[in-house]
Design a protein around this motif. Structure first.
Motif, PDB file in Angstrom:
ATOM      1  N   SER A   8       0.830  -1.211   0.000  1.00  0.00           N
ATOM      2  CA  SER A   8       0.000   0.000   0.000  1.00  0.00           C
ATOM      3  C   SER A   8       0.858   1.252   0.000  1.00  0.00           C
ATOM      4  CB  SER A   8      -0.924   0.022   1.222  1.00  0.00           C
ATOM      5  OG  SER A   8      -1.828  -1.046   1.177  1.00  0.00           O
ATOM      6  N   ARG A   9       1.916   1.262   0.810  1.00  0.00           N
ATOM      7  CA  ARG A   9       2.814   2.427   0.845  1.00  0.00           C
ATOM      8  C   ARG A   9       3.508   2.615  -0.498  1.00  0.00           C
ATOM      9  NH1 ARG A   9       3.910   0.440   5.836  1.00  0.00           N
ATOM     10  NH2 ARG A   9       5.910  -0.442   5.212  1.00  0.00           N
ATOM     11  N   ALA A  10       3.931   1.519  -1.107  1.00  0.00           N
ATOM     12  CA  ALA A  10       4.613   1.606  -2.405  1.00  0.00           C
ATOM     13  C   ALA A  10       3.667   2.155  -3.465  1.00  0.00           C
ATOM     14  CB  ALA A  10       5.149   0.237  -2.811  1.00  0.00           C
ATOM     15  N   LEU A  11       2.454   1.641  -3.504  1.00  0.00           N
ATOM     16  CA  LEU A  11       1.493   2.106  -4.499  1.00  0.00           C
ATOM     17  C   LEU A  11       1.095   3.556  -4.259  1.00  0.00           C
ATOM     18  CD1 LEU A  11      -0.708  -1.092  -4.823  1.00  0.00           C
ATOM     19  CD2 LEU A  11       0.900  -0.184  -6.516  1.00  0.00           C
ATOM     20  N   ALA A  12       0.969   3.932  -2.990  1.00  0.00           N
ATOM     21  CA  ALA A  12       0.642   5.329  -2.678  1.00  0.00           C
ATOM     22  C   ALA A  12       1.767   6.254  -3.148  1.00  0.00           C
ATOM     23  CB  ALA A  12       0.403   5.495  -1.180  1.00  0.00           C
ATOM     24  N   ALA A  13       3.010   5.832  -2.949  1.00  0.00           N
ATOM     25  CA  ALA A  13       4.151   6.645  -3.392  1.00  0.00           C
ATOM     26  C   ALA A  13       4.153   6.800  -4.907  1.00  0.00           C
ATOM     27  CB  ALA A  13       5.462   6.015  -2.926  1.00  0.00           C
ATOM     28  N   LEU A  14       3.758   5.758  -5.612  1.00  0.00           N
ATOM     29  CA  LEU A  14       3.737   5.809  -7.073  1.00  0.00           C
ATOM     30  C   LEU A  14       2.496   6.519  -7.614  1.00  0.00           C
ATOM     31  CD1 LEU A  14       5.038   2.222  -7.870  1.00  0.00           C
ATOM     32  CD2 LEU A  14       6.291   4.383  -8.035  1.00  0.00           C
ATOM     33  N   GLY A  15       1.600   6.917  -6.724  1.00  0.00           N
ATOM     34  CA  GLY A  15       0.354   7.560  -7.130  1.00  0.00           C
ATOM     35  C   GLY A  15       0.495   9.045  -7.435  1.00  0.00           C
ATOM     36  N   HIS A  16       1.677   9.525  -7.632  1.00  0.00           N
ATOM     37  CA  HIS A  16       1.927  10.922  -7.996  1.00  0.00           C
ATOM     38  C   HIS A  16       2.690  10.921  -9.313  1.00  0.00           C
ATOM     39  CE1 HIS A  16       3.768  14.891  -7.908  1.00  0.00           C
ATOM     40  NE2 HIS A  16       2.824  15.243  -7.049  1.00  0.00           N
ATOM     41  N   ASP A  17       2.288  11.768 -10.241  1.00  0.00           N
ATOM     42  CA  ASP A  17       2.882  11.764 -11.584  1.00  0.00           C
ATOM     43  C   ASP A  17       4.410  11.906 -11.573  1.00  0.00           C
ATOM     44  OD1 ASP A  17       0.446  11.403 -12.823  1.00  0.00           O
ATOM     45  OD2 ASP A  17       0.138  13.530 -13.240  1.00  0.00           O
ATOM     46  N   THR A  18       4.914  12.822 -10.756  1.00  0.00           N
ATOM     47  CA  THR A  18       6.365  13.036 -10.728  1.00  0.00           C
ATOM     48  C   THR A  18       7.088  11.834 -10.161  1.00  0.00           C
ATOM     49  OG1 THR A  18       6.070  15.427 -10.524  1.00  0.00           O
ATOM     50  CG2 THR A  18       8.221  14.540  -9.872  1.00  0.00           C
ATOM     51  N   ARG A  19       6.565  11.263  -9.070  1.00  0.00           N
ATOM     52  CA  ARG A  19       7.217  10.090  -8.479  1.00  0.00           C
ATOM     53  C   ARG A  19       7.155   8.896  -9.423  1.00  0.00           C
ATOM     54  NH1 ARG A  19       5.147  12.453  -3.648  1.00  0.00           N
ATOM     55  NH2 ARG A  19       3.267  11.189  -3.695  1.00  0.00           N
ATOM     56  N   LEU A  20       6.051   8.738 -10.119  1.00  0.00           N
ATOM     57  CA  LEU A  20       5.939   7.646 -11.082  1.00  0.00           C
ATOM     58  C   LEU A  20       6.947   7.843 -12.214  1.00  0.00           C
ATOM     59  CD1 LEU A  20       4.524   5.050 -11.929  1.00  0.00           C
ATOM     60  CD2 LEU A  20       2.775   6.461 -13.043  1.00  0.00           C
ATOM     61  N   ALA A  21       7.110   9.067 -12.674  1.00  0.00           N
ATOM     62  CA  ALA A  21       8.080   9.354 -13.730  1.00  0.00           C
ATOM     63  C   ALA A  21       9.507   9.079 -13.252  1.00  0.00           C
ATOM     64  CB  ALA A  21       7.944  10.804 -14.196  1.00  0.00           C
ATOM     65  N   ILE A  22       9.820   9.466 -12.019  1.00  0.00           N
ATOM     66  CA  ILE A  22      11.146   9.190 -11.450  1.00  0.00           C
ATOM     67  C   ILE A  22      11.378   7.691 -11.378  1.00  0.00           C
ATOM     68  CG2 ILE A  22      12.542   9.305  -9.342  1.00  0.00           C
ATOM     69  CD1 ILE A  22      11.121  12.036  -8.783  1.00  0.00           C
ATOM     70  N   PHE A  23      10.396   6.970 -10.866  1.00  0.00           N
ATOM     71  CA  PHE A  23      10.539   5.526 -10.702  1.00  0.00           C
ATOM     72  C   PHE A  23      10.741   4.845 -12.054  1.00  0.00           C
ATOM     73  CE2 PHE A  23       8.927   1.198 -10.066  1.00  0.00           C
ATOM     74  CZ  PHE A  23       9.720   0.812  -9.001  1.00  0.00           C
ATOM     75  N   ARG A  24       9.946   5.215 -13.029  1.00  0.00           N
ATOM     76  CA  ARG A  24      10.081   4.602 -14.359  1.00  0.00           C
ATOM     77  C   ARG A  24      11.436   4.921 -14.984  1.00  0.00           C
ATOM     78  NH1 ARG A  24       5.714   5.430 -18.361  1.00  0.00           N
ATOM     79  NH2 ARG A  24       6.477   3.448 -19.129  1.00  0.00           N
ATOM     80  N   LEU A  25      11.920   6.139 -14.781  1.00  0.00           N
ATOM     81  CA  LEU A  25      13.239   6.517 -15.277  1.00  0.00           C
ATOM     82  C   LEU A  25      14.322   5.669 -14.607  1.00  0.00           C
ATOM     83  CD1 LEU A  25      15.021   8.453 -16.977  1.00  0.00           C
ATOM     84  CD2 LEU A  25      15.003   9.988 -14.962  1.00  0.00           C
ATOM     85  N   LEU A  26      14.210   5.488 -13.297  1.00  0.00           N
ATOM     86  CA  LEU A  26      15.197   4.683 -12.579  1.00  0.00           C
ATOM     87  C   LEU A  26      15.126   3.211 -12.975  1.00  0.00           C
ATOM     88  CD1 LEU A  26      15.068   6.335  -9.043  1.00  0.00           C
ATOM     89  CD2 LEU A  26      16.887   6.517 -10.755  1.00  0.00           C
ATOM     90  N   VAL A  27      13.937   2.719 -13.296  1.00  0.00           N
ATOM     91  CA  VAL A  27      13.817   1.343 -13.802  1.00  0.00           C
ATOM     92  C   VAL A  27      14.595   1.221 -15.102  1.00  0.00           C
ATOM     93  CG1 VAL A  27      12.209  -0.343 -14.792  1.00  0.00           C
ATOM     94  CG2 VAL A  27      11.648   0.786 -12.632  1.00  0.00           C
ATOM     95  N   ARG A  28      14.447   2.205 -15.990  1.00  0.00           N
ATOM     96  CA  ARG A  28      15.183   2.179 -17.258  1.00  0.00           C
ATOM     97  C   ARG A  28      16.688   2.274 -17.033  1.00  0.00           C
ATOM     98  NH1 ARG A  28      11.041   5.724 -18.717  1.00  0.00           N
ATOM     99  NH2 ARG A  28      12.450   7.489 -18.847  1.00  0.00           N
TER     100      ARG A  28
END
Length: 105
Positions: A8-28
């Motif tokens: 739940s905490r992980a999904l909540a953190a990813l529930g913001h556009d900027t954080r999701l963009a950061i996470f996806r960039l770091l995955v790449r």
């Protein structure tokens, strides 16, 4: 703590556009990770804004930070990501049925 707490905490953190963009960039970026400055260059965000969002991702257990001299390197915690994805897909396609009732109302 419930089993869904970390997810739940992980999904909540990813529930913001900027954080999701950061996470996806770091995955790449993979295991090499990226510094805050590099993330800022890719996403066009100020370092102070990124620091706030990265802190949330670190607190959620999705991003690891490592100091290398004056630079802080940010990486995805791929084990945590897989745990989250495993939780979300654990019962994929198993079917959902309502319990039948024998009352003839």
């Amino acid at each position: 703590m419930t089993q869904t707490g970390p997810t739940s905490r992980a999904l909540a953190a990813l529930g913001h556009d900027t954080r999701l963009a950061i996470f996806r960039l770091l995955v790449r970026a993979g295991d090499e990770g990226l510094s805050v400055g590099e993330i800022g260059q890719h996403l066009g965000q100020a370092p102070s804004t990124l620091a706030h969002h990265l802190s949330t991702l670190v607190d959620a257990g999705l991003v690891l930070q490592e100091r290398q001299g004056r630079t802080i390197l940010n990486r995805v915690d791929f084990a945590a990501m897989r745990t989250m994805l495993d939780f979300l897909t654990a019962e994929c396609c198993t079917g959902v049925r309502l319990a039948s009732t024998d009352s003839a109302a």
